[in-house]
Design a protein around this motif. Structure first.
Motif, PDB file in Angstrom:
ATOM      1  N   ASP A  50       0.801  -1.231   0.000  1.00 17.99           N
ATOM      2  CA  ASP A  50       0.000   0.000   0.000  1.00 17.99           C
ATOM      3  C   ASP A  50       0.831   1.277   0.000  1.00 17.99           C
ATOM      4  O   ASP A  50       0.362   2.334   0.378  1.00 17.99           O
ATOM      5  N   VAL A  51       2.101   1.201  -0.396  1.00 17.02           N
ATOM      6  CA  VAL A  51       2.954   2.385  -0.494  1.00 17.02           C
ATOM      7  C   VAL A  51       2.920   2.856  -1.947  1.00 17.02           C
ATOM      8  O   VAL A  51       3.282   2.115  -2.852  1.00 17.02           O
ATOM      9  N   ARG A  52       2.441   4.085  -2.152  1.00 13.87           N
ATOM     10  CA  ARG A  52       2.346   4.603  -3.516  1.00 13.87           C
ATOM     11  C   ARG A  52       3.729   4.975  -4.028  1.00 13.87           C
ATOM     12  O   ARG A  52       4.520   5.600  -3.329  1.00 13.87           O
ATOM     13  N   GLN A  53       4.030   4.578  -5.251  1.00 14.14           N
ATOM     14  CA  GLN A  53       5.329   4.818  -5.876  1.00 14.14           C
ATOM     15  C   GLN A  53       5.295   6.087  -6.718  1.00 14.14           C
ATOM     16  O   GLN A  53       4.246   6.485  -7.227  1.00 14.14           O
ATOM     17  N   MET A  54       6.478   6.680  -6.897  1.00 22.77           N
ATOM     18  CA  MET A  54       6.604   7.810  -7.821  1.00 22.77           C
ATOM     19  C   MET A  54       6.336   7.321  -9.230  1.00 22.77           C
ATOM     20  O   MET A  54       6.609   6.160  -9.550  1.00 22.77           O
ATOM     21  N   GLN A  60       1.926   9.478 -16.419  1.00 23.98           N
ATOM     22  CA  GLN A  60       1.726   8.043 -16.206  1.00 23.98           C
ATOM     23  C   GLN A  60       0.519   7.854 -15.296  1.00 23.98           C
ATOM     24  O   GLN A  60       0.407   8.519 -14.279  1.00 23.98           O
ATOM     25  N   PRO A  61      -0.396   6.941 -15.636  1.00 18.58           N
ATOM     26  CA  PRO A  61      -1.482   6.647 -14.700  1.00 18.58           C
ATOM     27  C   PRO A  61      -0.895   6.057 -13.419  1.00 18.58           C
ATOM     28  O   PRO A  61       0.068   5.293 -13.484  1.00 18.58           O
ATOM     29  N   PRO A  62      -1.433   6.416 -12.262  1.00 11.44           N
ATOM     30  CA  PRO A  62      -0.896   5.858 -11.019  1.00 11.44           C
ATOM     31  C   PRO A  62      -0.958   4.328 -11.029  1.00 11.44           C
ATOM     32  O   PRO A  62      -1.862   3.731 -11.589  1.00 11.44           O
ATOM     33  N   ILE A  63       0.041   3.720 -10.378  1.00  9.50           N
ATOM     34  CA  ILE A  63       0.096   2.267 -10.267  1.00  9.50           C
ATOM     35  C   ILE A  63      -0.701   1.859  -9.035  1.00  9.50           C
ATOM     36  O   ILE A  63      -0.679   2.546  -8.013  1.00  9.50           O
ATOM     37  N   ILE A  97     -10.519   9.078  -7.443  1.00  6.93           N
ATOM     38  CA  ILE A  97     -10.145   9.046  -8.845  1.00  6.93           C
ATOM     39  C   ILE A  97     -10.175  10.465  -9.398  1.00  6.93           C
ATOM     40  O   ILE A  97     -10.881  11.331  -8.885  1.00  6.93           O
ATOM     41  N   SER A  98      -9.396  10.710 -10.409  1.00 13.79           N
ATOM     42  CA  SER A  98      -9.268  12.043 -10.995  1.00 13.79           C
ATOM     43  C   SER A  98     -10.616  12.555 -11.498  1.00 13.79           C
ATOM     44  O   SER A  98     -11.451  11.782 -11.962  1.00 13.79           O
ATOM     45  N   PRO A 126      -1.354  -3.217 -11.242  1.00 11.02           N
ATOM     46  CA  PRO A 126      -0.775  -3.425  -9.916  1.00 11.02           C
ATOM     47  C   PRO A 126       0.744  -3.384  -9.969  1.00 11.02           C
ATOM     48  O   PRO A 126       1.347  -3.727 -10.978  1.00 11.02           O
ATOM     49  N   GLN A 127       1.355  -2.954  -8.867  1.00 12.64           N
ATOM     50  CA  GLN A 127       2.813  -2.969  -8.767  1.00 12.64           C
ATOM     51  C   GLN A 127       3.276  -4.412  -8.732  1.00 12.64           C
ATOM     52  O   GLN A 127       2.663  -5.254  -8.095  1.00 12.64           O
TER      53      GLN A 127
END
Length: 152
Positions: A50-54, A60-63, A97-98, A126-127
């Motif tokens: 659950d850690v959001r990545q850069m 880029q759409p968020p992962i 969501i955006s 998913p990551q």
């Protein structure tokens, strides 16, 4: 005379494309003989911390930073919306969501998620704990020393 010249040009283009195709390396590495069978590569395991990545590049759409295994995503139901819609984010703590997901192609605002943005996994993935296929040289503006407007 024109047809002969065209035929020569086409033959030269074909030969050049054949030579270039021989020199292009595959993203997944050198390919074995297609007639030989071999072991399949292991499936990368999903990162579920659950850690959001850069993001790896601008726009880029968020992962997705959590498991979506077993999520139902069909015309009739979308489990992602149970946490990520405007109405649900306060209770779930998930990012909304955006607002672009509530717009038509013409920019008209909608009361609900646009049908063209309803299937989340067409853009968001998913990551996974997998090595990059190519080197990423993206540098974020903040790392280049850029500051926000009005900061001095």
């Amino acid at each position: 005379m024109g047809q002969i010249r065209l035929s020569l040009v086409l033959a030269a283009c074909f030969a050049a494309s054949f030579v270039m195709a021989q020199n292009v390396s595959e993203l997944s590495g050198p390919q074995p003989d297609p007639m030989q069978s071999g072991p399949a590569a292991p499936i990368p395991r999903f990162v579920t911390d659950d850690v959001r990545q850069m993001r790896a590049y601008p726009e880029q759409p968020p992962i997705i930073p959590h498991s979506i295994e077993g999520y139902q995503l069909s015309v009739n139901t979308n489990r992602c919306m149970s946490c990520h819609t405007r109405e649900m984010t306060q209770g779930s703590g998930a990012p909304m969501i955006s607002i672009t997901h509530y717009m038509t192609r013409e920019g008209q605002m909608l009361a609900d998620v646009s049908p063209r943005r309803y299937f989340c996994t067409q853009c968001h993935v998913p990551q996974a704990d997998a090595a990059a296929l190519i080197e990423n040289t993206f540098t974020d503006m903040s790392e280049m020393g850029a500051t926000g407007a009005g900061r001095e």
